[in-house]
Design a protein around this motif. Structure first.
Motif, short mmCIF file in Angstrom:
data_model
loop_
_atom_site.label_atom_id
_atom_site.label_comp_id
_atom_site.label_asym_id
_atom_site.label_seq_id
_atom_site.Cartn_x
_atom_site.Cartn_y
_atom_site.Cartn_z
N VAL B 196 0.68 -0.86 -0.29
CA VAL B 196 0.29 -0.43 -0.02
C VAL B 196 1.07 1.21 -0.41
O VAL B 196 0.58 2.47 -0.89
N GLY B 197 1.88 1.37 0.92
CA GLY B 197 2.68 2.18 0.67
C GLY B 197 3.75 2.69 -0.89
O GLY B 197 3.59 3.78 -0.86
N VAL B 200 0.87 4.17 -3.00
CA VAL B 200 1.29 5.54 -3.07
C VAL B 200 1.85 6.52 -3.26
O VAL B 200 1.77 7.48 -3.90
N ILE B 203 1.65 6.16 -7.75
CA ILE B 203 0.59 7.25 -7.59
C ILE B 203 0.78 7.87 -7.74
O ILE B 203 1.33 9.40 -8.68
#
Lengths: 646, 379
Positions: B196-197, B200, B203
């Protein structure tokens, strides 16, 4: 490989635990979706409903039908006629080229029109009707309707367009309409949505222009449902607009066409005022133009022709043209002097044929002079020296004030294009506009209506009307708007000395009815119809001392542009006057020879309400008049609808 | 080898299996599909053609396939997982090489009798294969880096191929579906936190790359993101679709404008009204009541799958059921979020409702697997 049951139980627990985590987050996300749904569909439903309505509903304007203009007898002088046009819907036509070629076999359509229509069809969506030809005859429409099966996508439609049944004869009064242009939109501050309709017709000149807001009416609308590409699905509702209001003018159509006919061949103008209410019975200007040309969109050739004509057919000479009033201004000078008391009616002035004013010599028209002459004879014989003298006594400011009191030098409020204000000059005017001091020579020139003095035939007619009645007659052009009577133009008494007025009128009577009067040749014989008047001949060139010494060139020997203007003002009948008339014939020569006969014919026509009996005329002109009456009777005005008269 | 194989005596055999089918799930699926038929009838302007009839035929075929698959023991499907995964990878490569280009993307492959969208098939085969992998992997190895890296590769290979087509929506679904199965199998939390990190960070990197030479995603994808963030700055272009969709949805109100009365869809303001945007038509014509009912049906389908999985002691069956439930959830959640303006417009159809053969068949085949897991669960 066999997995021990303990392992299986542990794995099942892990999966179940994590499945609950995943399941919970899924339900949380669904809750967010549900909340969003609720927010859009319940809380903000109205906003979105409105947006959906805006999407699907288009409002189309319905142009109102334009108010008609009638003359005082109730005849339409600006009418709406059915305009048949043929339109084509590309998607219904199939093979456009083939359908169009079939159409041209039935109806005569210019090739340029066809190419223009083809181009427009390519540009528009296939379901938009495109106009192929306009102003078809009823026969053409019948043929098209008969052949409908062979002409898919072709429809005959009917609209309204303006028509002026009397063509050129009322062009200067009624004016014309034309499609609204970008220039119009930039110039007028009008929020009416109708003006956004392409090719919407608005008044461009004359009463059509000045009474635009009365005649136009207000837009109706229909709400239609359209889909995403703009195709009309159905009509939801429809609200008709308010048609424009009808207007009745004071113009007498028969008198107007007569006056117009009487002026044929001249560059001239005539104004007839009815003294009862100040009604303008006729405002004729010649030559004229066909206003119907403008409605259809005038061709460049016609437009250049109208603009380059030296007789200026587009100018409404009767209200818009200003001319030195010449001797017709002498009544103003005389009234100013009499009212001021600087001269009495019986006092005589010696006329040697000229007057020297501070070293400058001013000539009387009669080089031998009139000798000792009083007010009455000076008007009757139009002696200039008498007026040179009394003008110097009374001064220009009082003359100008009198001129304005009689309706000169002021702009009359009429719904017509470019109503001229003329000029009644005074000292203040010259210093503020010209930046020069007023000289005594200017007063002398002004006393006989030359120099700076300028007046339109309309103003001269108003002047005559005020002298004839002693009342403040204000010209009126609109009689009824939507059936409502407009205020009368007959105002209060001017407060002039009745005795002075009577003397002036008596002189004007003698101008026409005394053997030595300048208008005697144009007298009316019938008792009760006789007219009184005053001629004027205004110079448009300077006569040099050398020319005067060698003998003044006769008008006939001069080129047209340099000849004198001929003017005549008159009223009739003598007792209890009813009509006042002013005539200008541009470069027509002498007022008594060129303008007076026109004034006589027009005022007789007005009094009789048609052709007068020949015995109203002096015997020597009856043959000529009979010939003239025949010619006018058979005349068809330029641009008039021949069938509407039949 | 699963525990199941040693306890087959409790598993129904022959036609008796019919009684053990998860019938409420069948009912729910049919109800959703019927809602779909209704909407396809409506958007065609009140006509069974061109959409409702073919869709019904496909649903019939799909239901037949579902029952057929449900009859086959789940361990057979587990053994087939590798073949299915390999086959779908080949199909994806086939698309890459011979696929048809439609609407700016290379997604379809013509099989002669039908046009197949291999990326749809992949959504299920990846979940199936990862579930089989964890069924095979001993528990204690689950969180070891090497054994975590392997399924990641299994997921990323088809994802990359799908992204190349390009099909952002399906790629996202593949990634999420696969990751969910890994999570359910018990991979350590820390891995997910790291991903998830990194996500991010990625993105941020994508946005940074815009307009540079190393731009990471296509211009049209950037435009979709822009439009998503503010549809109003391009109301007639890319933002038109989402603006019109929101208008349709919002104008439905409580009870909707009535069957076949939706002006937005009837007058063609809605884009793709028979496929990706069909939910807006439903929301417009049946309002909040209709839309939330459909959402509830979907919720129940997911809940029934989870309930079936939680009671299932077979590792493959549980993971497969949950993975399919997650894929199904992602389908409708992304689609609904998209038409409601909560997510960017990525081409994800509304499951069982949107017109489309591949998605419908693949989903029903997937639910066949769910049924098979349910029927053959150890008792």
């Amino acid at each position: 490989m066999k997995r021990p049951p303990k392992d299986v139980i542990e794995s099942t627990r892990t999966i179940s635990r994590r499945a609950l985590v995943v399941g919970t987050s899924q339900i949380a996300i669904m809750a967010v979706l549900g909340w969003r749904m609720q927010s859009m569909q319940v809380e903000h439903a109205d906003e979105f409903r409105l947006l959906a309505e805006e999407n699907r509903i288009n409002i189309r304007l319905l142009p109102p039908s334009r108010g008609l203009i009638f003359d005082r007898n109730g005849e339409a002088i600006a009418d709406n006629e059915q305009n048949y046009r043929v339109v084509m819907v590309r998607e219904d036509a199939g093979d456009v080229g083939e359908v169009l070629s079939k159409l041209t076999q039935i109806v005569d359509i210019a090739p340029e029109q066809l190419t223009r229509a083809m181009e427009e069809m390519q540009r528009r969506s296939p379901f938009v009707p495109v106009t192929i030809a306009e102003r078809l005859t009823w026969d053409d429409v019948a043929k098209i309707n008969l052949n409908t099966p062979a002409l898919p996508g072709i429809q005959a439609e009917v609209g309204q367009s303006r028509v002026y049944p009397w063509g050129a004869d009322l062009a200067h009064v009624v004016g014309y309409v034309g499609p609204v242009s970008d220039y119009d939109l930039s110039r007028i501050d009008d929020q009416d949505p109708l003006l956004q309709i392409p090719k919407f017709q608005i008044g461009k000149s004359g009463a059509e222009n000045k009474l635009e807001h009365t005649l136009r009416g207000s837009a109706g609308h229909r709400r239609i449902e359209v889909n995403a590409v703009g195709r009309v699905m159905r009509e939801l509702d429809r609200q008709e607009g308010d048609a424009g209001k009808d207007v009745q003018l004071t113009i007498d159509n028969r008198l107007q066409t007569y006056a117009q006919a009487r002026l044929d061949g001249e560059s001239a103008g005539v104004v007839v005022i009815d003294l009862e209410h100040g009604d303008l019975r006729a405002i004729a200007s010649a030559p004229s133009f066909d206003p119907n040309l403008f409605v259809r969109g005038i061709s460049v050739k016609d437009w250049t022709g109208l603009n380059e004509d030296k007789y200026r057919p587009l100018a409404a000479k009767a209200v818009q043209g200003t001319y030195p009033p010449g001797s017709t201004f002498k009544m103003v000078t005389a009234l100013a002097a009499m009212e001021d008391g600087v001269i009495s009616a019986d006092e005589t002035v010696y006329c040697p044929g000229y007057t020297d004013v501070y070293g400058i010599r001013f000539h009387c028209w009669k080089s031998g002079g009139h000798g000792n002459i009083n007010l009455h004879d000076s008007l009757k014989q139009s002696c200039d020296c008498y007026y040179y003298e009394i003008a110097q006594r009374v001064g220009i400011d009082k003359m100008a004030a009198m001129a304005r009191k009689l309706g000169l030098g002021i702009k009359h409020d009429l719904p017509l294009s470019a109503v001229a204000s003329g000029l009644a000059p005074d000292k203040e005017w010259k210093s503020s506009v010209r930046g020069e001091d007023w000289r005594i020579g200017d007063t002398v020139n002004a006393s006989i209506g030359q120099g700076y003095v300028l007046a339109s035939p309309l103003q001269l007619a108003v002047m005559t009307a005020r002298i004839a009645t002693g009342h403040e007659i204000t010209p009126r052009l609109v009689r009824l708007i939507d059936g409502v009577e407009q205020p009368s133009g007959r105002g209060e008494s001017l407060g002039l000395n009745e005795n002075t007025l009577r003397r002036i009128r008596a002189s004007m009577n003698d101008v026409c009815n005394n053997r030595r009067g300048t208008g005697y040749g144009s007298r009316i014989l019938t008792e009760g119809y006789k007219m009184a008047g005053k001629s004027g001949t205004s110079q448009v060139r300077r006569i040099t001392p050398e020319e005067r010494a060698a003998g003044v060139t006769r008008n006939e020997d001069l080129p047209w542009e340099r000849r004198d203007h001929a003017l005549f003002v008159s009223y009739a009948p003598l007792d209890n006057p009813r009509y006042a008339v002013a005539v200008i014939v541009e470069h027509g020569g002498g007022g008594s020879s060129a303008a007076a006969p026109i004034a006589r014919d027009v005022i007789l026509q007005a009094q009789y309400g048609g052709a007068p009996p020949l015995d109203a005329y002096p015997a020597n002109v009856r043959d000529k008049i009979a010939e003239q009456q025949r010619r006018i009777e058979t005349r068809i005005p330029m641009g008039a609808k021949a069938q509407s008269r039949a | 080898m699963s525990y199941l194989e040693h306890n087959t005596k409790h598993v129904p055999t022959g036609l008796r299996k019919i009684w053990y089918i998860n019938w409420p799930l069948v009912m729910l699926l049919s109800a959703v599909a019927c809602a779909g038929f209704l909407m396809l009838y409506s958007v065609a302007g009140g006509s069974p053609t061109p959409w409702m009839e073919p869709q019904m035929k496909r649903f019939g075929l799909g239901m037949f396939l579902m029952f057929a698959i449900a009859m086959v023991p789940i361990w057979f499907w587990r053994n087939m997982a590798f073949v299915a995964y390999g086959g779908s990878l080949l199909l994806l490569l086939g698309v890459e090489l011979f696929g048809e280009v439609r609407m700016g993307a290379q997604r379809w492959i013509d099989l002669g009798f039908m046009v197949l969208q291999p990326s749809e098939v992949t959504k299920i085969t990846v979940v199936m294969f990862i579930a089989a992998y964890y069924d095979w992997l001993p528990n204690e190895k689950t969180s070891r880096p090497l054994w975590v890296a392997l399924p990641v590769i299994f997921i990323l290979v088809p994802t990359m191929l799908v992204l190349k087509q390009p099909d952002l929506g399906t790629a996202l679904l593949l990634l999420m579906g696969g990751a969910t199965v890994m999570f359910l199998a018990g991979v350590h939390w820390a891995y997910f936190a790291t991903v998830v990190g990194a996500g991010v960070a990625a993105i941020v990197a994508v946005f940074e790359s815009r307009g540079t030479t190393w731009q990471l995603i296509k211009d049209y994808q950037f435009r979709r993101i822009d439009t998503f963030i503010d549809p109003s700055n391009d109301p007639l272009g890319a933002g038109y679709h989402i603006t019109q969709a929101k208008i349709a949805l919002g104008s439905g109100g409580w009870t909707g404008r009535g069957f076949m009365q939706g002006t937005q869809s009837r007058l063609n303001f809605l884009p793709e009204k028979h496929t990706d945007f069909i939910f807006t038509t439903l929301a417009e014509e049946f309002g909040f009541v209709g839309a939330s009912t459909l959402l509830l049906l979907y919720l129940l389908i997911v809940v029934f799958c989870i309930a079936s999985a939680i009671g299932n002691k077979d590792r493959f069956a549980a993971l497969l059921t949950l993975g399919i439930a997650m894929t199904f959830f992602l389908f409708f959640a992304v689609n609904m979020a998209m038409v409601m303006g909560l997510a960017p417009v990525v081409g994800v159809p509304l499951p069982l409702v949107s017109y489309g053969g591949s998605a419908m068949l693949v989903l029903l085949v997937a639910f066949g697997l769910v049924q098979s897991a349910h029927v053959h669960r150890p008792r």
